[in-house]
Design a protein around this motif. Sequence first.
Motif, PDB file in Angstrom:
ATOM      1  N   ILE A   1     -96.160  71.979  50.442  1.00 54.59           N
ATOM      2  CA  ILE A   1     -97.333  72.829  50.690  1.00 54.59           C
ATOM      3  C   ILE A   1     -98.026  72.068  51.570  1.00 54.59           C
ATOM      4  CG2 ILE A   1     -99.386  74.231  49.735  1.00 54.59           C
ATOM      5  CD1 ILE A   1     -97.631  74.607  47.125  1.00 54.59           C
ATOM      6  N   CYS A   2     -98.647  72.754  52.570  1.00 57.79           N
ATOM      7  CA  CYS A   2     -99.588  72.160  53.405  1.00 57.79           C
ATOM      8  C   CYS A   2    -100.665  72.947  53.823  1.00 57.79           C
ATOM      9  CB  CYS A   2     -98.805  71.665  54.793  1.00 57.79           C
ATOM     10  SG  CYS A   2     -99.943  70.976  55.975  1.00 57.79           S
ATOM     11  N   VAL A   3    -102.015  72.441  53.494  1.00 56.53           N
ATOM     12  CA  VAL A   3    -103.387  73.219  53.897  1.00 56.53           C
ATOM     13  C   VAL A   3    -103.900  72.655  54.784  1.00 56.53           C
ATOM     14  CG1 VAL A   3    -105.373  73.933  52.760  1.00 56.53           C
ATOM     15  CG2 VAL A   3    -103.239  74.151  51.575  1.00 56.53           C
ATOM     16  N   ASP A   4    -104.327  73.298  55.795  1.00 58.96           N
ATOM     17  CA  ASP A   4    -105.386  72.654  56.868  1.00 58.96           C
ATOM     18  C   ASP A   4    -106.844  72.653  56.332  1.00 58.96           C
ATOM     19  OD1 ASP A   4    -107.240  72.277  59.007  1.00 58.96           O
ATOM     20  OD2 ASP A   4    -105.956  73.531  60.453  1.00 58.96           O
ATOM     21  N   PRO A   5    -107.451  71.519  56.035  1.00 62.52           N
ATOM     22  CA  PRO A   5    -108.711  71.480  55.661  1.00 62.52           C
ATOM     23  C   PRO A   5    -109.665  72.117  56.519  1.00 62.52           C
ATOM     24  CG  PRO A   5    -107.962  69.183  56.155  1.00 62.52           C
ATOM     25  CD  PRO A   5    -107.075  70.213  56.262  1.00 62.52           C
ATOM     26  N   GLU A   6    -109.634  72.032  57.664  1.00 61.81           N
ATOM     27  CA  GLU A   6    -110.656  72.677  58.384  1.00 61.81           C
ATOM     28  C   GLU A   6    -110.732  74.081  58.396  1.00 61.81           C
ATOM     29  OE1 GLU A   6    -110.155  71.162  62.453  1.00 61.81           O
ATOM     30  OE2 GLU A   6    -109.818  69.057  61.933  1.00 61.81           O
ATOM     31  N   THR A   7    -109.525  74.701  58.484  1.00 61.21           N
ATOM     32  CA  THR A   7    -109.718  76.227  58.039  1.00 61.21           C
ATOM     33  C   THR A   7    -109.346  76.789  56.813  1.00 61.21           C
ATOM     34  OG1 THR A   7    -107.257  76.410  58.626  1.00 61.21           O
ATOM     35  CG2 THR A   7    -108.758  76.491  60.519  1.00 61.21           C
ATOM     36  N   LEU A   8    -108.783  75.869  55.801  1.00 57.64           N
ATOM     37  CA  LEU A   8    -108.727  76.194  54.498  1.00 57.64           C
ATOM     38  C   LEU A   8    -107.419  76.919  54.396  1.00 57.64           C
ATOM     39  CD1 LEU A   8    -112.089  76.724  53.000  1.00 57.64           C
ATOM     40  CD2 LEU A   8    -110.535  74.771  52.704  1.00 57.64           C
ATOM     41  N   ARG A   9    -106.731  77.140  55.560  1.00 58.85           N
ATOM     42  CA  ARG A   9    -105.340  77.923  55.565  1.00 58.85           C
ATOM     43  C   ARG A   9    -104.278  77.169  55.149  1.00 58.85           C
ATOM     44  NH1 ARG A   9    -102.333  78.565  60.750  1.00 58.85           N
ATOM     45  NH2 ARG A   9    -100.929  79.972  60.277  1.00 58.85           N
ATOM     46  N   CYS A  10    -103.614  77.947  54.371  1.00 57.38           N
ATOM     47  CA  CYS A  10    -102.132  77.284  54.023  1.00 57.38           C
ATOM     48  C   CYS A  10    -101.402  77.550  54.915  1.00 57.38           C
ATOM     49  CB  CYS A  10    -101.774  78.057  52.501  1.00 57.38           C
ATOM     50  SG  CYS A  10    -100.096  77.204  51.959  1.00 57.38           S
TER      51      CYS A  10
ATOM     52  N   VAL B   1     -95.718  79.971  49.314  1.00 59.57           N
ATOM     53  CA  VAL B   1     -96.516  79.121  49.920  1.00 59.57           C
ATOM     54  C   VAL B   1     -96.197  77.786  50.022  1.00 59.57           C
ATOM     55  CG1 VAL B   1     -98.858  80.245  48.876  1.00 59.57           C
ATOM     56  CG2 VAL B   1     -97.477  78.249  47.598  1.00 59.57           C
ATOM     57  N   SER B   2     -94.856  77.723  49.743  1.00 63.34           N
ATOM     58  CA  SER B   2     -94.119  76.527  49.948  1.00 63.34           C
ATOM     59  C   SER B   2     -92.788  76.547  50.555  1.00 63.34           C
ATOM     60  CB  SER B   2     -93.692  75.692  48.492  1.00 63.34           C
ATOM     61  OG  SER B   2     -92.878  76.492  47.993  1.00 63.34           O
ATOM     62  N   VAL B   3     -92.380  75.422  51.377  1.00 60.83           N
ATOM     63  CA  VAL B   3     -91.054  75.501  52.282  1.00 60.83           C
ATOM     64  C   VAL B   3     -90.077  74.458  51.502  1.00 60.83           C
ATOM     65  CG1 VAL B   3     -92.019  76.455  54.362  1.00 60.83           C
ATOM     66  CG2 VAL B   3     -92.159  73.843  53.812  1.00 60.83           C
ATOM     67  N   VAL B   4     -89.035  74.426  51.392  1.00 59.34           N
ATOM     68  CA  VAL B   4     -88.150  73.311  50.932  1.00 59.34           C
ATOM     69  C   VAL B   4     -87.118  73.107  52.109  1.00 59.34           C
ATOM     70  CG1 VAL B   4     -86.159  73.061  49.340  1.00 59.34           C
ATOM     71  CG2 VAL B   4     -88.254  74.687  48.751  1.00 59.34           C
ATOM     72  N   PHE B   5     -86.972  71.674  52.018  1.00 57.69           N
ATOM     73  CA  PHE B   5     -86.120  71.069  53.154  1.00 57.69           C
ATOM     74  C   PHE B   5     -85.214  69.941  52.303  1.00 57.69           C
ATOM     75  CE2 PHE B   5     -89.970  72.011  55.502  1.00 57.69           C
ATOM     76  CZ  PHE B   5     -89.601  72.668  56.373  1.00 57.69           C
ATOM     77  N   PRO B   6     -83.946  70.065  52.577  1.00 60.05           N
ATOM     78  CA  PRO B   6     -83.093  68.813  52.186  1.00 60.05           C
ATOM     79  C   PRO B   6     -83.476  67.749  53.246  1.00 60.05           C
ATOM     80  CG  PRO B   6     -81.762  70.318  53.708  1.00 60.05           C
ATOM     81  CD  PRO B   6     -83.227  70.995  53.440  1.00 60.05           C
ATOM     82  N   ILE B   7     -83.598  66.404  52.685  1.00 57.83           N
ATOM     83  CA  ILE B   7     -83.899  65.231  53.522  1.00 57.83           C
ATOM     84  C   ILE B   7     -82.965  64.202  52.957  1.00 57.83           C
ATOM     85  CG2 ILE B   7     -85.708  63.501  54.696  1.00 57.83           C
ATOM     86  CD1 ILE B   7     -87.984  65.648  53.650  1.00 57.83           C
ATOM     87  N   LEU B   8     -81.936  63.985  53.801  1.00 58.23           N
ATOM     88  CA  LEU B   8     -81.009  63.292  53.245  1.00 58.23           C
ATOM     89  C   LEU B   8     -80.520  61.851  54.372  1.00 58.23           C
ATOM     90  CD1 LEU B   8     -78.523  65.545  51.409  1.00 58.23           C
ATOM     91  CD2 LEU B   8     -79.950  63.888  50.281  1.00 58.23           C
ATOM     92  N   SER B   9     -81.241  62.262  55.499  1.00 62.34           N
ATOM     93  CA  SER B   9     -80.794  61.272  56.594  1.00 62.34           C
ATOM     94  C   SER B   9     -82.119  61.195  57.447  1.00 62.34           C
ATOM     95  CB  SER B   9     -79.773  61.910  57.394  1.00 62.34           C
ATOM     96  OG  SER B   9     -80.272  62.917  58.299  1.00 62.34           O
ATOM     97  N   ILE B  10     -82.262  60.465  58.558  1.00 60.35           N
ATOM     98  CA  ILE B  10     -83.410  60.319  59.225  1.00 60.35           C
ATOM     99  C   ILE B  10     -83.511  61.384  60.087  1.00 60.35           C
ATOM    100  CG2 ILE B  10     -82.135  58.768  60.982  1.00 60.35           C
ATOM    101  CD1 ILE B  10     -85.759  58.146  59.904  1.00 60.35           C
ATOM    102  N   ASP B  11     -82.353  62.207  60.509  1.00 61.90           N
ATOM    103  CA  ASP B  11     -82.349  63.342  61.074  1.00 61.90           C
ATOM    104  C   ASP B  11     -83.036  64.522  60.278  1.00 61.90           C
ATOM    105  OD1 ASP B  11     -81.315  62.011  63.511  1.00 61.90           O
ATOM    106  OD2 ASP B  11     -79.118  62.589  62.781  1.00 61.90           O
TER     107      ASP B  11
END
Length: 132
Positions: free
Chosen positions: A84-93, A105-115
């Motif tokens: 979850i990422c919120v911009d503190p300047e705008t308070l926008r998620c 409100v969240s995004v899911v990613f596999p992260i198993l490599s540098i790519d």
Amino acid sequence: MEREIIAALETAFAEIAGAEYDDEPETFAEFLESFQKFRDPDFPVYWIPWAVEEAVEALTGRKFGWHEDVLRDEWSYSGEFSFICVDPETLRCLTAERINGNCTVSVVFPILSIDDAVQVVEYFLQLVQGGN
């Protein structure tokens, strides 16, 4: 841009993991390879999303509000991370979106490599630039 992202990921990882290594430190790419092979419950798995978040902040020159979760299957880590990422300047998620009438409100990613990590950083850079 890929080189800049990899450099930012490696720098972030070195700062996060630096004090933890007594031996010669491994690179972020090597760390991800180890994670993919072993998925040990004692593995410092949160270093992965933290490196992504710090790379995004370094590349944008801005700080964001973050929440991350490491997803697990029945026995071990799945290799997927929820952000979850919120911009503190705008308070926008920045990660909020409506899919098939449902809000998330969240995004899911596999992260198993540098790519994979580079693709996740690219995704967040697009969100920050207003491509949401």
